[in-house]
Scaffold this motif. Structure first.
Motif, short mmCIF file in Angstrom:
data_model
loop_
_atom_site.label_atom_id
_atom_site.label_comp_id
_atom_site.label_asym_id
_atom_site.label_seq_id
_atom_site.Cartn_x
_atom_site.Cartn_y
_atom_site.Cartn_z
N MET A 1 2.47 1.73 -3.44
CA MET A 1 1.52 2.24 -4.42
C MET A 1 1.33 3.75 -4.27
SD MET A 1 0.65 -0.30 -6.31
CE MET A 1 2.31 -0.94 -6.03
N PHE A 2 1.24 4.19 -3.03
CA PHE A 2 1.07 5.63 -2.80
C PHE A 2 2.32 6.39 -3.22
CE2 PHE A 2 1.79 9.33 -0.10
CZ PHE A 2 0.65 10.08 -0.40
N LEU B 1 -11.10 1.76 1.83
CA LEU B 1 -9.96 2.39 1.16
C LEU B 1 -10.26 3.86 0.86
CD1 LEU B 1 -8.73 -0.33 -1.39
CD2 LEU B 1 -7.43 0.62 0.53
N THR C 1 -3.81 1.64 -5.34
CA THR C 1 -3.99 0.74 -4.19
C THR C 1 -5.16 -0.21 -4.44
OG1 THR C 1 -3.13 2.45 -2.70
CG2 THR C 1 -4.31 0.61 -1.69
N ASP D 1 0.83 -1.21 0.00
CA ASP D 1 0.00 0.00 0.00
C ASP D 1 0.86 1.25 0.00
OD1 ASP D 1 -2.22 -1.63 0.06
OD2 ASP D 1 -2.59 -1.38 2.21
N GLU E 1 -3.90 -2.84 -6.77
CA GLU E 1 -3.01 -3.75 -6.00
C GLU E 1 -3.81 -4.67 -5.10
OE1 GLU E 1 -1.78 -4.16 -1.86
OE2 GLU E 1 -1.77 -2.05 -2.46
N ARG E 2 -4.83 -4.13 -4.42
CA ARG E 2 -5.64 -4.95 -3.53
C ARG E 2 -6.51 -5.95 -4.31
NH1 ARG E 2 -6.17 -4.71 1.85
NH2 ARG E 2 -4.46 -3.54 2.77
N TRP F 1 -0.27 7.62 5.17
CA TRP F 1 -1.19 6.81 4.35
C TRP F 1 -1.47 5.47 5.02
CZ3 TRP F 1 -3.97 7.39 -0.13
CH2 TRP F 1 -4.35 6.24 -0.83
N GLY G 1 -3.14 7.55 -5.96
CA GLY G 1 -2.70 6.58 -4.96
C GLY G 1 -3.81 5.63 -4.58
#
Length: 508
Positions: free
Chosen positions: A38-39, A102, A140, A35, A143-144, A77, A136
């Motif tokens: 990604m940010f 999220l 995320t 996470d 990615e999740r 974050w 971001g």
């Protein structure tokens, strides 16, 4: 001998807790790191594209290295995401609930970062901050989505899950196993079942020995068999010997009963978690407050989303969005109306009496997608398809639907005029679908709670499979929405509706 058994149980319990603690720490550590990455990637791209890499703190009079700044923001974050609850074990493999949290976490992180920049008086534009957090959040989510596939695949193989003993009546056990088999995002892995019943004479819980065919029913649901435990006073010890971490109670033992309280004490004393299957309108989601009044304890409960302020926010949101939507759909109204008129010369719009909030009826407007005498054909078709008693009548190849109607239904274009119903206050953007009067008359006490909110153009039913869902699943989604709706959740459902419309899943 007894002491050796206790020592062995203690060792099993310790190994079980160590194993669970290891995978939970490992998974959460990996998710947190990803996470943050990604940010950082999103923020670095935005900052470089906008040429704002020279960061300076005017309050303390020194430049700040870009990588140090990104690292601090990434920690903010991760902290905000943790506060929002996205690292909870029941959320990490979920889709809808995870995206809601999220979004909540990203908004909180944006506010925290703005506060940090204000304190440090950092030369970073608001546009750069907003874009960093928007991209971001999107990165995320992607990615999740990938990690969700990894986690659910691992759970099919027995990893990242809690070994669970399911306790209840044979029917309750079967229903719970069906639910667990369908919901792969949950991390309960059945390792045994324990059928019980209530003794009508003593009122106590006892083993249910009428389990003929139970093994076969379980195998049909899970695709494999699981051991059947016999309920006894040493139930908790037996569950620990099976390396179980959770005991799921489906029915028979209900909250606040002596049977459940004594059972829970015995189970929790062995460091076992209890998962209780409750009604969709259980009070656990309410805000609670305890007061002691002259020696008597009184517990008050409330749902904050039904406060006047929250309801006003929802109404303003409905008015603004529906007004904008009505302007945009004017572009497609003429071609759709022309196509419907040319089909059979019938009316363009179809108005039908529906039941709204607290039983108030109104005329719901749709583009007509069926033949003119469609209502007269419904009873016969319901009888032919065995849906006389189903609250929502749906059939995959409905002969009443016209060719134009099939197209506009496929893309939910027929629902667009309902934005007018929302604008005038008959409906809301999000909520359970408005029923027909004859359907509402057949609602049981539990399902009738869906009438406590305004019906919606879209809702949890529409974004979770629509007509492909069973009656029980549809009802649970509607009742659950009444219990837990929020304005942020409504926004997420609206976004998910776009995906559901484009995928056409369950649209017929």
């Amino acid at each position: 001998m007894e002491e050796s058994n206790k020592a062995e149980l203690g060792q099993v319990t310790q190994r079980r807790l160590t194993s669970v603690g290891y995978w939970r720490f490992s998974v959460n550590a990996a998710l947190t790191l990803l996470d943050m990455v990604m940010f950082c990637v999103a923020s670095a791209v935005v900052i470089n594209v906008r040429h704002e890499i020279d960061i300076y703190s005017f309050r303390f009079g020194f430049p700040i290295n870009l990588y140090i700044y990104l690292s601090v923001c990434a920690l903010i974050w991760a902290f905000c995401m943790h506060t929002a609850g996205i690292y909870h074990r029941h959320v990490m493999g979920d889709g809808y609930q995870l995206n809601v949290l999220l979004t909540k976490g990203a908004m909180f992180a944006a506010v925290m970062t703005c506060a940090f920049n204000f304190i440090m008086r950092i030369t970073m534009s608001l546009a750069a901050i907003v874009l960093s957090f928007v991209f971001g959040l999107l990165l995320t989510m992607v990615e999740r989505f990938i990690m969700r596939a990894v986690i659910t695949n691992g759970r099919r193989k027995g990893r990242y899950s809690y070994a669970t003993v399911v306790v209840g009546s044979p029917d309750g056990i079967e229903h719970a196993l069906e639910f667990l088999a369908q919901k792969q995002q949950l991390n309960y892995r059945p390792v045994a079942i324990c059928p019980i019943r209530l003794n009508p004479v003593t009122g106590l819980v006892e083993a249910d020995d009428d389990i003929s065919g139970l093994s076969k029913r379980v195998k049909n649901v899970l695709g494999m068999g699981v051991p059947i435990m016999t309920y006894s006073d040493d139930f908790a010890e037996h569950a620990v010997s099976l390396h179980a971490q959770t005991v799921m109670v489906t029915d028979v033992m209900y909250r606040f009963s002596d049977n459940f309280n004594t059972f829970a004490l015995g189970v929790e004393s062995m460091n076992l978690e209890i998962a209780l299957v409750t009604s969709a309108v259980d009070i656990s989601g309410h805000e609670t407050q305890l007061r002691v009044i002259q020696g008597t304890t009184v517990m008050t409960i409330c749902l904050p989303q039904y406060s006047p302020a929250a309801m006003l926010q929802k109404r303003i949101f409905d008015i603004v969005v529906s007004a904008i939507a009505l302007v945009f759909i004017a572009v497609i109204t003429v071609p759709v109306a022309t196509a419907i008129k040319l089909t059979d010369g019938g009316p363009v719009f179809y108005k039908q009496t529906r039941v709204g909030r607290r039983g108030k009826t109104f005329k719901m407007i749709k583009f007509r997608s069926m033949v003119v005498n469609a209502d007269g054909m419904k009873a016969k078709l319901a009888q032919q398809t065995g849906q006389e008693n189903r609250f929502i009548f749906k059939m995959e190849n409905d002969p009443r639907i016209t060719k134009v109607g099939r197209f506009i239904r496929r893309f939910s274009i027929d629902e667009l005029p309902q934005f007018w119903n929302v604008f005038v206050g008959d409906m809301s953007l999000v909520g359970p679908r408005p029923p027909l009067p004859e359907e509402a008359d057949r609602y049981n006490q539990l399902y009738a709670t869906r009438m406590l909110v305004k019906p919606g153009i879209t809702g949890p039913w529409q974004v979770s499979g629509r007509s492909n869902l069973s009656r029980q699943e549809s009802e649970n989604l509607d009742v659950g929405y009444v219990q837990s709706w929020s304005l942020l959740g409504d926004c997420v459902i609206l976004l998910r509706t776009v995906g559901a419309v484009l995928s056409h899943k369950g649209a017929y």
